[in-house]
Design a protein around this motif. Structure first.
Motif, short mmCIF file in Angstrom:
data_model
loop_
_atom_site.label_atom_id
_atom_site.label_comp_id
_atom_site.label_asym_id
_atom_site.label_seq_id
_atom_site.Cartn_x
_atom_site.Cartn_y
_atom_site.Cartn_z
N UNK A 15 18.13 -28.28 -4.65
CA UNK A 15 17.81 -28.00 -6.05
C UNK A 15 16.32 -27.79 -6.25
N UNK A 16 15.51 -28.55 -5.49
CA UNK A 16 14.07 -28.46 -5.64
C UNK A 16 13.54 -27.11 -5.18
N UNK A 17 14.11 -26.56 -4.09
CA UNK A 17 13.54 -25.34 -3.50
C UNK A 17 14.40 -24.08 -3.68
N UNK A 18 15.67 -24.25 -3.96
CA UNK A 18 16.57 -23.11 -4.09
C UNK A 18 16.80 -22.81 -5.57
N UNK A 19 16.12 -21.81 -6.07
CA UNK A 19 16.20 -21.50 -7.50
C UNK A 19 17.52 -20.86 -7.90
N UNK A 20 18.35 -20.51 -6.91
CA UNK A 20 19.66 -19.92 -7.23
C UNK A 20 20.64 -20.98 -7.72
N UNK A 21 20.35 -22.23 -7.44
CA UNK A 21 21.25 -23.31 -7.86
C UNK A 21 21.05 -23.59 -9.35
#
Length: 236
Positions: free
Chosen positions: A51-57
């Motif tokens: 969640x911190x690094x994957x903005x697609x989530x």
């Protein structure tokens, strides 16, 4: 919004969400992690990191997933308290590794444990000679419990038939980093004037004290900022 700022906000959010989950699941989860708690921690950590690094989530998707695993872990913990057989079925039971002074090689193999790792865990308990051990168990949290042979066990006051005297009190911190802990003073009915008089008798001022604690023997221990050590061993 700037990508760097988004990652910063999401990282802080993930951290505080995990902190909140940790508070919900309780201290027992942190101190003695068993199988289901280990699985939950790994999954929650992986989801929070993504969640911190994957903005697609999507935020809502993360919250749903975190809620499911948190609630599942919480319910399992409550079921374990109520149904001991269910707990034993899901987590297993402690494994005896040494019985009557004899090493059970088959139990070591079943737990993928070598003699080196057994000796290491014994040394962590200040047992450097395996011949001293009467019983040793591998607990379900992976920690080792050991009992020395009777003739090597520490002597207690009861063994010597001596009176233990009054129960010792828990140490009470009174000063940390030069600041009075008024809550500890008030809850333990310790007058501030008593503390200040103790410091005055030692020719010390409040601002000079780094740490002060009323020990279990009722005596005051004081550590100053300047310890007047001529040659500190940790200074090159």
């Amino acid at each position: 919004m700037n990508d760097h700022l988004v990652i910063l906000i999401r990282s802080f959010s993930a951290f505080f969400i995990l902190m909140l989950i940790g508070r919900i699941l309780g201290k027992q989860t942190l101190s003695n992690m068993n199988f289901h708690e280990f699985v939950t921690a790994v999954i929650l950590g992986a989801m929070a990191a993504n969640f911190a690094f994957n903005q697609k989530i999507e935020v809502i998707h993360l919250l749903i997933a975190l809620s499911v695993f948190t609630i599942t872990s919480y319910i399992l913990a409550k079921l374990f308290l109520k149904f001991r057989n269910f707990k034993m079925w899901t987590e297993g039971t402690p494994t005896v590794l040494i019985e009557g002074g004899f090493i059970l090689e088959d139990n070591l193999k079943k737990n993928n444990m070598t003699l080196d790792s057994l000796n290491q865990q014994l040394r962590e308990k200040d047992i450097f000679n395996i011949e001293e051990v009467e019983y040793a168990l591998l607990e379900i949290n992976g920690k080792l419990s050991a009992q020395k042979k009777k003739e090597l066990q520490a002597v207690t006051l009861k063994d010597l038939q001596l009176n233990a005297g009054n129960a010792t009190q828990f140490p009470i911190e009174l000063i940390i980093d030069g600041q009075l802990l008024h809550g500890n003073l008030n809850s333990n009915h310790i007058p501030e004037s008593w503390l200040l008089s103790q410091l005055k008798a030692r020719d010390k001022k409040l601002e000079d004290v780094f740490y002060a604690v009323k020990g279990s023997n009722g005596q005051l221990y004081v550590d100053e900022y300047k310890d007047k050590i001529q040659h500190p061993i940790d200074v090159e």
